[in-house]
Design a protein around this motif. Structure first.
Motif, PDB file in Angstrom:
ATOM      1  N   VAL A  31       0.865  -1.177   0.000  1.00 57.32           N
ATOM      2  CA  VAL A  31       0.000   0.000   0.000  1.00 57.32           C
ATOM      3  C   VAL A  31       0.910   1.237   0.000  1.00 57.32           C
ATOM      4  O   VAL A  31       1.721   1.407   0.909  1.00 57.32           O
ATOM      5  N   THR A  32       0.779   2.057  -1.032  1.00 52.84           N
ATOM      6  CA  THR A  32       1.573   3.280  -1.148  1.00 52.84           C
ATOM      7  C   THR A  32       0.632   4.472  -1.117  1.00 52.84           C
ATOM      8  O   THR A  32      -0.364   4.477  -1.841  1.00 52.84           O
ATOM      9  N   VAL A  33       0.946   5.463  -0.276  1.00 49.03           N
ATOM     10  CA  VAL A  33       0.080   6.639  -0.154  1.00 49.03           C
ATOM     11  C   VAL A  33       0.919   7.912  -0.163  1.00 49.03           C
ATOM     12  O   VAL A  33       1.934   8.007   0.525  1.00 49.03           O
ATOM     13  N   HIS A  34       0.475   8.877  -0.959  1.00 54.97           N
ATOM     14  CA  HIS A  34       1.048  10.229  -0.991  1.00 54.97           C
ATOM     15  C   HIS A  34      -0.130  11.205  -0.916  1.00 54.97           C
ATOM     16  O   HIS A  34      -1.152  10.991  -1.556  1.00 54.97           O
ATOM     17  N   ASP A  66       3.435  10.553   3.789  1.00 55.37           N
ATOM     18  CA  ASP A  66       3.729   9.722   2.621  1.00 55.37           C
ATOM     19  C   ASP A  66       4.535   8.497   3.061  1.00 55.37           C
ATOM     20  O   ASP A  66       5.548   8.637   3.761  1.00 55.37           O
ATOM     21  N   TYR A  68       4.857   3.727   2.641  1.00 49.34           N
ATOM     22  CA  TYR A  68       4.528   2.428   2.046  1.00 49.34           C
ATOM     23  C   TYR A  68       4.420   1.419   3.173  1.00 49.34           C
ATOM     24  O   TYR A  68       5.223   1.438   4.109  1.00 49.34           O
ATOM     25  N   LEU A  80     -10.558   2.407   1.245  1.00 46.22           N
ATOM     26  CA  LEU A  80      -9.472   3.311   1.599  1.00 46.22           C
ATOM     27  C   LEU A  80     -10.115   4.509   2.295  1.00 46.22           C
ATOM     28  O   LEU A  80     -10.769   5.328   1.659  1.00 46.22           O
ATOM     29  N   VAL A  88      -4.867  13.082  -2.430  1.00 42.01           N
ATOM     30  CA  VAL A  88      -4.318  11.761  -2.109  1.00 42.01           C
ATOM     31  C   VAL A  88      -4.188  10.908  -3.368  1.00 42.01           C
ATOM     32  O   VAL A  88      -5.143  10.742  -4.121  1.00 42.01           O
ATOM     33  N   ALA A  90      -2.967   7.006  -4.180  1.00 41.75           N
ATOM     34  CA  ALA A  90      -2.675   5.768  -3.462  1.00 41.75           C
ATOM     35  C   ALA A  90      -2.867   4.565  -4.364  1.00 41.75           C
ATOM     36  O   ALA A  90      -3.630   4.625  -5.342  1.00 41.75           O
ATOM     37  N   ASP A  91      -2.151   3.498  -4.047  1.00 46.41           N
ATOM     38  CA  ASP A  91      -2.419   2.232  -4.719  1.00 46.41           C
ATOM     39  C   ASP A  91      -2.293   1.089  -3.713  1.00 46.41           C
ATOM     40  O   ASP A  91      -1.515   1.159  -2.761  1.00 46.41           O
TER      41      ASP A  91
END
Length: 100
Positions: A31-34, A66, A68, A80, A88, A90-91
């Motif tokens: 899970v990647t979030v910015h 930010d 992972y 999410l 945001v 995200a993936d």
């Protein structure tokens, strides 16, 4: 034996509110979030409970910057959850080894 071509992924771009729930097949996920602006907010990956309405966090801690995270999850319906953060991206993407 190696596994190829079975990536399970959900991608979100420029969101500022919790999007609709989605299905994941289960397994190991990255899970990647910015966020453009965190503003004291958070982003959390949640799984729908057996009651069909409650969503429960599956991460060790919600994102507040930010980052992972890797999480092992069962098949199910996920969401999410975005609180206060804006812009945001995200993936949530399945991760698997390319070695036997």
């Amino acid at each position: 034996m190696s596994l190829y071509g079975n990536v399970d992924s959900q991608v979100f771009q420029n969101i500022a509110a919790t999007p609709a729930a989605f299905a994941l097949k289960g397994g190991c996920f990255g899970v990647t979030v910015h966020a453009d602006t965190w503003g004291g907010g958070s982003v959390d990956l949640k799984r729908q409970a057996a009651d069909g309405t409650t969503f429960i966090s599956v991460l060790s801690a919600p994102f507040t910057a930010d980052a992972y995270q890797v999480v092992n999850i069962p098949p199910g319906t996920y969401q999410l959850a975005v609180a206060t953060a804006t812009g945001v991206d995200a993936d949530v993407t399945s991760v698997f080894s390319t070695t036997g």
